[in-house]
Design a protein around this motif. Structure first.
Motif, PDB file in Angstrom:
ATOM      1  N   LEU A  33      -2.866  10.010 -19.270  1.00 14.08           N
ATOM      2  CA  LEU A  33      -2.666  10.240 -17.558  1.00 14.08           C
ATOM      3  C   LEU A  33      -3.095  11.719 -18.182  1.00 14.08           C
ATOM      4  N   ASN A  34      -2.309  12.144 -19.487  1.00 12.46           N
ATOM      5  CA  ASN A  34      -2.179  13.212 -20.265  1.00 12.46           C
ATOM      6  C   ASN A  34      -3.740  13.693 -20.807  1.00 12.46           C
ATOM      7  N   LYS A  35      -4.412  13.564 -20.705  1.00 12.62           N
ATOM      8  CA  LYS A  35      -5.702  13.538 -21.530  1.00 12.62           C
ATOM      9  C   LYS A  35      -6.885  14.245 -20.868  1.00 12.62           C
ATOM     10  N   LEU A  36      -7.407  15.022 -21.536  1.00 15.83           N
ATOM     11  CA  LEU A  36      -8.349  16.135 -21.140  1.00 15.83           C
ATOM     12  C   LEU A  36      -9.317  15.383 -20.256  1.00 15.83           C
ATOM     13  N   ILE A  93       4.483   5.615 -14.164  1.00 15.95           N
ATOM     14  CA  ILE A  93       3.629   4.536 -15.488  1.00 15.95           C
ATOM     15  C   ILE A  93       4.627   3.964 -16.058  1.00 15.95           C
ATOM     16  N   HIS A  94       5.904   3.585 -15.210  1.00 12.05           N
ATOM     17  CA  HIS A  94       7.006   2.970 -15.683  1.00 12.05           C
ATOM     18  C   HIS A  94       6.729   0.909 -15.240  1.00 12.05           C
ATOM     19  N   GLU A  95       7.303  -0.200 -16.360  1.00 12.58           N
ATOM     20  CA  GLU A  95       7.283  -1.019 -15.717  1.00 12.58           C
ATOM     21  C   GLU A  95       8.394  -1.408 -14.756  1.00 12.58           C
ATOM     22  N   ASN A  96       9.378  -0.704 -14.538  1.00 16.18           N
ATOM     23  CA  ASN A  96      10.328  -1.211 -13.450  1.00 16.18           C
ATOM     24  C   ASN A  96       9.966  -1.117 -11.724  1.00 16.18           C
ATOM     25  N   ASN A  97       7.888  -0.103 -11.859  1.00 14.31           N
ATOM     26  CA  ASN A  97       8.650   0.340 -10.701  1.00 14.31           C
ATOM     27  C   ASN A  97       7.329  -0.508 -10.138  1.00 14.31           C
ATOM     28  N   ASN A  98       8.064  -1.436  -8.695  1.00 14.23           N
ATOM     29  CA  ASN A  98       7.140  -2.801  -8.309  1.00 14.23           C
ATOM     30  C   ASN A  98       5.555  -1.703  -8.142  1.00 14.23           C
ATOM     31  N   GLY A  99       4.644  -2.507  -8.349  1.00 13.39           N
ATOM     32  CA  GLY A  99       3.278  -2.586  -8.084  1.00 13.39           C
ATOM     33  C   GLY A  99       2.480  -1.655  -9.048  1.00 13.39           C
ATOM     34  N   SER A 100       2.950  -1.006 -10.524  1.00 15.75           N
ATOM     35  CA  SER A 100       2.613  -0.554 -10.980  1.00 15.75           C
ATOM     36  C   SER A 100       2.070  -0.870 -12.270  1.00 15.75           C
ATOM     37  N   ASN A 101       0.740  -0.469 -12.309  1.00 13.64           N
ATOM     38  CA  ASN A 101      -0.367  -1.383 -13.349  1.00 13.64           C
ATOM     39  C   ASN A 101       0.758  -2.289 -14.282  1.00 13.64           C
ATOM     40  N   VAL A 102       1.135  -1.189 -15.373  1.00 11.93           N
ATOM     41  CA  VAL A 102       2.068  -1.797 -16.452  1.00 11.93           C
ATOM     42  C   VAL A 102       3.086  -3.256 -16.237  1.00 11.93           C
ATOM     43  N   GLN A 103       3.485  -2.581 -14.908  1.00  9.39           N
ATOM     44  CA  GLN A 103       4.399  -4.322 -14.474  1.00  9.39           C
ATOM     45  C   GLN A 103       3.023  -4.883 -14.390  1.00  9.39           C
ATOM     46  N   ARG A 104       2.136  -5.147 -13.664  1.00 10.17           N
ATOM     47  CA  ARG A 104       1.052  -6.193 -13.430  1.00 10.17           C
ATOM     48  C   ARG A 104       0.764  -6.998 -14.826  1.00 10.17           C
ATOM     49  N   THR A 138      -2.092   4.543 -11.020  1.00  9.24           N
ATOM     50  CA  THR A 138      -1.068   4.084 -12.104  1.00  9.24           C
ATOM     51  C   THR A 138      -0.575   3.320 -11.020  1.00  9.24           C
ATOM     52  N   GLY A 139      -1.388   2.793 -10.559  1.00  2.00           N
ATOM     53  CA  GLY A 139      -0.973   1.387  -8.956  1.00  2.00           C
ATOM     54  C   GLY A 139      -0.132   1.355  -7.799  1.00  2.00           C
ATOM     55  N   ILE A 140       0.403   3.187  -7.717  1.00  3.16           N
ATOM     56  CA  ILE A 140       1.523   3.138  -6.807  1.00  3.16           C
ATOM     57  C   ILE A 140       0.818   3.716  -6.363  1.00  3.16           C
ATOM     58  N   LEU A 141       0.960   3.384  -4.237  1.00  2.00           N
ATOM     59  CA  LEU A 141       0.464   4.541  -3.019  1.00  2.00           C
ATOM     60  C   LEU A 141       1.605   5.201  -2.430  1.00  2.00           C
ATOM     61  N   PRO A 142       1.539   7.003  -2.391  1.00  3.17           N
ATOM     62  CA  PRO A 142       2.540   6.694  -1.795  1.00  3.17           C
ATOM     63  C   PRO A 142       2.224   6.781  -0.485  1.00  3.17           C
ATOM     64  N   PRO A 143       3.835   6.533   0.722  1.00  6.74           N
ATOM     65  CA  PRO A 143       3.283   6.976   1.944  1.00  6.74           C
ATOM     66  C   PRO A 143       3.533   8.276   2.213  1.00  6.74           C
ATOM     67  N   PHE A 144       2.845   9.010   2.962  1.00  4.31           N
ATOM     68  CA  PHE A 144       3.273   9.730   3.931  1.00  4.31           C
ATOM     69  C   PHE A 144       2.671  10.276   4.927  1.00  4.31           C
ATOM     70  N   THR A 145       4.323  10.191   5.801  1.00  4.11           N
ATOM     71  CA  THR A 145       4.705  10.296   6.837  1.00  4.11           C
ATOM     72  C   THR A 145       4.326  12.333   7.358  1.00  4.11           C
ATOM     73  N   LEU A 146       3.490  12.534   8.176  1.00  3.11           N
ATOM     74  CA  LEU A 146       2.631  13.673   8.849  1.00  3.11           C
ATOM     75  C   LEU A 146       3.153  13.791  10.260  1.00  3.11           C
ATOM     76  N   ASP A 147       4.172  14.562  10.152  1.00  2.00           N
ATOM     77  CA  ASP A 147       4.769  15.658  11.610  1.00  2.00           C
ATOM     78  C   ASP A 147       3.482  16.717  11.525  1.00  2.00           C
ATOM     79  N   HIS A 148       3.582  16.660  12.776  1.00  2.00           N
ATOM     80  CA  HIS A 148       2.683  17.402  13.280  1.00  2.00           C
ATOM     81  C   HIS A 148       3.556  18.682  14.315  1.00  2.00           C
ATOM     82  N   GLN A 149       4.245  19.330  13.877  1.00  2.00           N
ATOM     83  CA  GLN A 149       4.954  20.998  14.595  1.00  2.00           C
ATOM     84  C   GLN A 149       4.906  20.524  15.945  1.00  2.00           C
TER      85      GLN A 149
END
Length: 173
Positions: free
Chosen positions: A164-167, A100-111, A25-36
């Protein structure tokens, strides 16, 4: 089997499916990792395969990974069996749906839509990004009809969702 004469298909691990959705999809989620309790903060990561432990991830990412049986390294083994929950997760979870939506910045569909690509190029690009192959003639005709009836935006989103939903998407052949 003992001589590895051929590669057997296998379902991707939870982290691999997560990262495949992210890549397709082209959208990277940023994960912040807290190590307690750690005095050394962990750097942010974009890929589930970079998690230092199995409890890492934001709520959507963790829900996605748990649905696909990521397990724990010590107590719970990985589960690569399919389930109805996994199918519903791929079809409905906001982790997948919002990408998958066009209105998400950076998505392949939007590009693709911003480039003003022709329907055939949109379909080919989505197939290459999602399944790493070109569509065959039947798939191209079905997807072209979808883009024609729904319009380029909604049609491209529907094609991305369907791929994305194809086996074929969650199995390594």
């Amino acid at each position: 089997v003992p001589y590895y004469a051929r590669k057997y298909p296998r379902r991707l691990y939870a982290e691999e499916i997560h990262d495949a959705v992210t890549k397709a999809t082209g959208i990277l989620p940023p994960f912040t990792l807290d190590h307690q309790g750690s005095v050394y903060p962990l750097p942010a990561v974009n890929w589930a395969m970079q998690f230092p432990h199995t409890r890492a991830g934001n709520s959507q990412g963790a829900q996605f990974l748990n649905a696909f049986g990521r397990g724990e390294r010590d107590l719970t083994p990985r589960d690569t069996n399919g389930s109805a929950l996994q199918a519903l997760t791929m079809m409905n979870l906001s982790f997948v749906m919002t990408r998958i939506h066009e209105n998400n910045n950076g998505s392949n569909v939007q590009r693709l839509l911003r480039e003003g690509a022709e329907p055939a190029r949109i379909i080919e690009s989505l197939y290459l990004a999602t399944l790493s192959r070109f569509p065959d003639s039947q798939e191209l005709n079905i997807a072209s009809g979808l883009l024609h009836s729904l319009g380029n935006q909604r049609g491209a989103e529907a094609v991305q969702w369907a791929l994305l939903n194809k086996l074929e998407f969650i199995f390594s052949y």
